[in-house]
Design a protein around this motif. Structure first.
Motif, PDB file in Angstrom:
ATOM      1  N   GLN A  44      -2.652   3.098  -2.275  1.00  0.00           N
ATOM      2  CA  GLN A  44      -1.889   3.078  -1.020  1.00  0.00           C
ATOM      3  C   GLN A  44      -0.456   2.648  -1.285  1.00  0.00           C
ATOM      4  O   GLN A  44       0.494   3.232  -0.755  1.00  0.00           O
ATOM      5  CB  GLN A  44      -2.529   2.090  -0.046  1.00  0.00           C
ATOM      6  CG  GLN A  44      -3.886   2.545   0.451  1.00  0.00           C
ATOM      7  CD  GLN A  44      -4.623   1.429   1.131  1.00  0.00           C
ATOM      8  OE1 GLN A  44      -4.454   0.258   0.769  1.00  0.00           O
ATOM      9  NE2 GLN A  44      -5.454   1.771   2.086  1.00  0.00           N
ATOM     10  N   ALA A  45      -0.299   1.617  -2.137  1.00  0.00           N
ATOM     11  CA  ALA A  45       1.044   1.100  -2.429  1.00  0.00           C
ATOM     12  C   ALA A  45       1.893   2.186  -3.098  1.00  0.00           C
ATOM     13  O   ALA A  45       3.079   2.346  -2.783  1.00  0.00           O
ATOM     14  CB  ALA A  45       0.936  -0.129  -3.322  1.00  0.00           C
ATOM     15  N   ARG A  46       1.263   2.949  -3.989  1.00  0.00           N
ATOM     16  CA  ARG A  46       2.022   4.002  -4.679  1.00  0.00           C
ATOM     17  C   ARG A  46       2.482   5.057  -3.665  1.00  0.00           C
ATOM     18  O   ARG A  46       3.627   5.480  -3.664  1.00  0.00           O
ATOM     19  CB  ARG A  46       1.138   4.639  -5.766  1.00  0.00           C
ATOM     20  CG  ARG A  46       1.858   5.645  -6.637  1.00  0.00           C
ATOM     21  CD  ARG A  46       1.047   6.020  -7.869  1.00  0.00           C
ATOM     22  NE  ARG A  46      -0.379   6.230  -7.608  1.00  0.00           N
ATOM     23  CZ  ARG A  46      -0.880   7.319  -7.015  1.00  0.00           C
ATOM     24  NH1 ARG A  46      -0.103   8.299  -6.649  1.00  0.00           N
ATOM     25  NH2 ARG A  46      -2.180   7.419  -6.819  1.00  0.00           N
ATOM     26  N   LEU A  47       1.584   5.427  -2.754  1.00  0.00           N
ATOM     27  CA  LEU A  47       1.955   6.438  -1.756  1.00  0.00           C
ATOM     28  C   LEU A  47       3.047   5.937  -0.820  1.00  0.00           C
ATOM     29  O   LEU A  47       3.862   6.709  -0.323  1.00  0.00           O
ATOM     30  CB  LEU A  47       0.728   6.833  -0.930  1.00  0.00           C
ATOM     31  CG  LEU A  47      -0.354   7.614  -1.663  1.00  0.00           C
ATOM     32  CD1 LEU A  47      -1.608   7.745  -0.809  1.00  0.00           C
ATOM     33  CD2 LEU A  47       0.170   9.012  -2.035  1.00  0.00           C
ATOM     34  N   LEU A  48       3.059   4.635  -0.590  1.00  0.00           N
ATOM     35  CA  LEU A  48       4.028   4.078   0.362  1.00  0.00           C
ATOM     36  C   LEU A  48       5.279   3.516  -0.329  1.00  0.00           C
ATOM     37  O   LEU A  48       6.133   2.915   0.319  1.00  0.00           O
ATOM     38  CB  LEU A  48       3.354   2.994   1.215  1.00  0.00           C
ATOM     39  CG  LEU A  48       2.269   3.507   2.176  1.00  0.00           C
ATOM     40  CD1 LEU A  48       1.562   2.354   2.875  1.00  0.00           C
ATOM     41  CD2 LEU A  48       2.868   4.441   3.220  1.00  0.00           C
ATOM     42  N   HIS A  49       5.372   3.713  -1.631  1.00  0.00           N
ATOM     43  CA  HIS A  49       6.535   3.258  -2.416  1.00  0.00           C
ATOM     44  C   HIS A  49       6.773   1.755  -2.287  1.00  0.00           C
ATOM     45  O   HIS A  49       7.902   1.313  -2.084  1.00  0.00           O
ATOM     46  CB  HIS A  49       7.824   3.997  -1.994  1.00  0.00           C
ATOM     47  CG  HIS A  49       7.774   5.474  -2.236  1.00  0.00           C
ATOM     48  ND1 HIS A  49       8.841   6.302  -1.974  1.00  0.00           N
ATOM     49  CD2 HIS A  49       6.796   6.267  -2.703  1.00  0.00           C
ATOM     50  CE1 HIS A  49       8.507   7.549  -2.265  1.00  0.00           C
ATOM     51  NE2 HIS A  49       7.270   7.546  -2.707  1.00  0.00           N
ATOM     52  N   VAL A  50       5.691   0.976  -2.331  1.00  0.00           N
ATOM     53  CA  VAL A  50       5.823  -0.490  -2.338  1.00  0.00           C
ATOM     54  C   VAL A  50       4.978  -1.011  -3.494  1.00  0.00           C
ATOM     55  O   VAL A  50       4.242  -0.243  -4.126  1.00  0.00           O
ATOM     56  CB  VAL A  50       5.364  -1.135  -0.996  1.00  0.00           C
ATOM     57  CG1 VAL A  50       6.276  -0.748   0.152  1.00  0.00           C
ATOM     58  CG2 VAL A  50       3.915  -0.769  -0.671  1.00  0.00           C
ATOM     59  N   THR A  51       5.070  -2.315  -3.775  1.00  0.00           N
ATOM     60  CA  THR A  51       4.292  -2.816  -4.903  1.00  0.00           C
ATOM     61  C   THR A  51       2.856  -3.136  -4.463  1.00  0.00           C
ATOM     62  O   THR A  51       2.622  -3.496  -3.300  1.00  0.00           O
ATOM     63  CB  THR A  51       4.927  -4.076  -5.529  1.00  0.00           C
ATOM     64  OG1 THR A  51       5.259  -4.946  -4.458  1.00  0.00           O
ATOM     65  CG2 THR A  51       6.173  -3.759  -6.316  1.00  0.00           C
ATOM     66  N   THR A  52       1.944  -2.999  -5.399  1.00  0.00           N
ATOM     67  CA  THR A  52       0.530  -3.281  -5.105  1.00  0.00           C
ATOM     68  C   THR A  52       0.411  -4.711  -4.579  1.00  0.00           C
ATOM     69  O   THR A  52       1.040  -5.619  -5.101  1.00  0.00           O
ATOM     70  CB  THR A  52      -0.302  -3.130  -6.393  1.00  0.00           C
ATOM     71  OG1 THR A  52      -0.067  -1.821  -6.883  1.00  0.00           O
ATOM     72  CG2 THR A  52      -1.787  -3.333  -6.153  1.00  0.00           C
TER      73      THR A  52
END
Ligand code: 16G
Length: 250
Positions: free
Chosen positions: A202-210
């Motif tokens: 999810q973090a990768r898709l939303l361009h944020v850190t895990t």
């Protein structure tokens, strides 16, 4: 910015097709329009109440009333002693049943969707509970990332009865627009929201850190006759969204 707002206000006052006799509603529309047209950017300050009332020949009570409505909608924010700003975070009032597309357009942003899945299949046991459907019935499934321009803001998985929306490819960017074509846009919804830490995918898709903060939201949308028309699970970015609810004593 003051000029752009004054021009827009005067234009609306002259416009006979959309004539709005109440000055505070006209001013509210003018402010909404300049935000949508990006004549004023998120984070920028609105001219003071006094300047606006002088420039537009309106009473301060009228200006205050126009602004108060937009603060309630979440388009403007007020900081004591510092003035009124165009909201930087996206403030979503929990009492209004709006779509992602409408929320972003109101802020002058261009919403779009990237789909992983647009399919039709038999309802699963969980979906049949959420949508009040009998086993074997067909549903449409949409799984997508929601963007403002190039910035991903949310991941959404929606399930809709195929009796309402037979073809998932009817949904381009907005599910609610597609439902509207079938006269089946929800008129009421139940929503559950909880805080989550976003996982790696999810973090990768939303361009944020895990491990970043996210909001996990489930919405069941109902038609007038009580039928459930959508069951949507969303993961919104916690660093951008504020969900605001108005509370009243009985
Ligand atoms: C919002 C709704 C979601 C709805 C979608 C429709 C929340 C938490 N969720 O994201 O339930 O399906 O809007 O938007 O507000 P659309 O018409 O732009 O596809």
């Amino acid at each position: 910015m003051q000029n752009a707002l004054a021009d827009e206000y005067r234009r609306l006052s002259r416009d006979t097709t959309t004539h709005q006799p109440l000055a505070y509603l006209r001013l509210r529309r003018a402010i909404r329009n300049v935000i949508q047209h990006r004549d004023i950017e998120p984070g920028q300050t609105l001219p003071s109440e006094r300047d606006l009332s002088q420039a537009l020949g309106l009473s301060r009570v009228t200006v205050r009333k126009a602004i108060a409505g937009l603060v309630e909608e979440g388009l403007l924010t007020q900081r004591h002693g510092a003035g009124t700003f165009v909201a930087e975070r996206i403030v979503k009032p929990m009492s209004r049943l709006t779509s992602f597309t409408e929320d972003l357009r109101a802020r002058g942003l261009h919403p779009r969707s990237e789909f992983f899945e647009r399919s039709v299949g038999e309802v699963t046991p969980e979906e049949s509970m959420a949508l009040n459907l009998s086993p074997g019935v067909l549903v449409v499934r949409l799984h997508r990332v929601r963007y403002a321009e190039d910035e991903p803001l949310a991941i959404e998985r929606s399930v809709v009865p195929a009796s309402v929306l037979p073809d998932p490819h009817e949904v381009h960017d907005s599910l609610y627009e597609a439902l509207e074509h079938h006269n089946c846009r929800p008129v009421r919804a139940l929503q559950r929201l909880r805080a989550v830490l976003l996982g790696a995918r999810q973090a990768r898709l939303l361009h944020v850190t895990t491990g970043s903060a996210g909001l996990h939201i489930e919405r069941r949308g109902f038609l007038d006759d009580g039928r459930v028309v959508e069951f949507t699970t969303s993961w919104y970015r916690g660093d951008i969204y504020d969900f605001v609810a108005e509370l009243q004593t009985d």
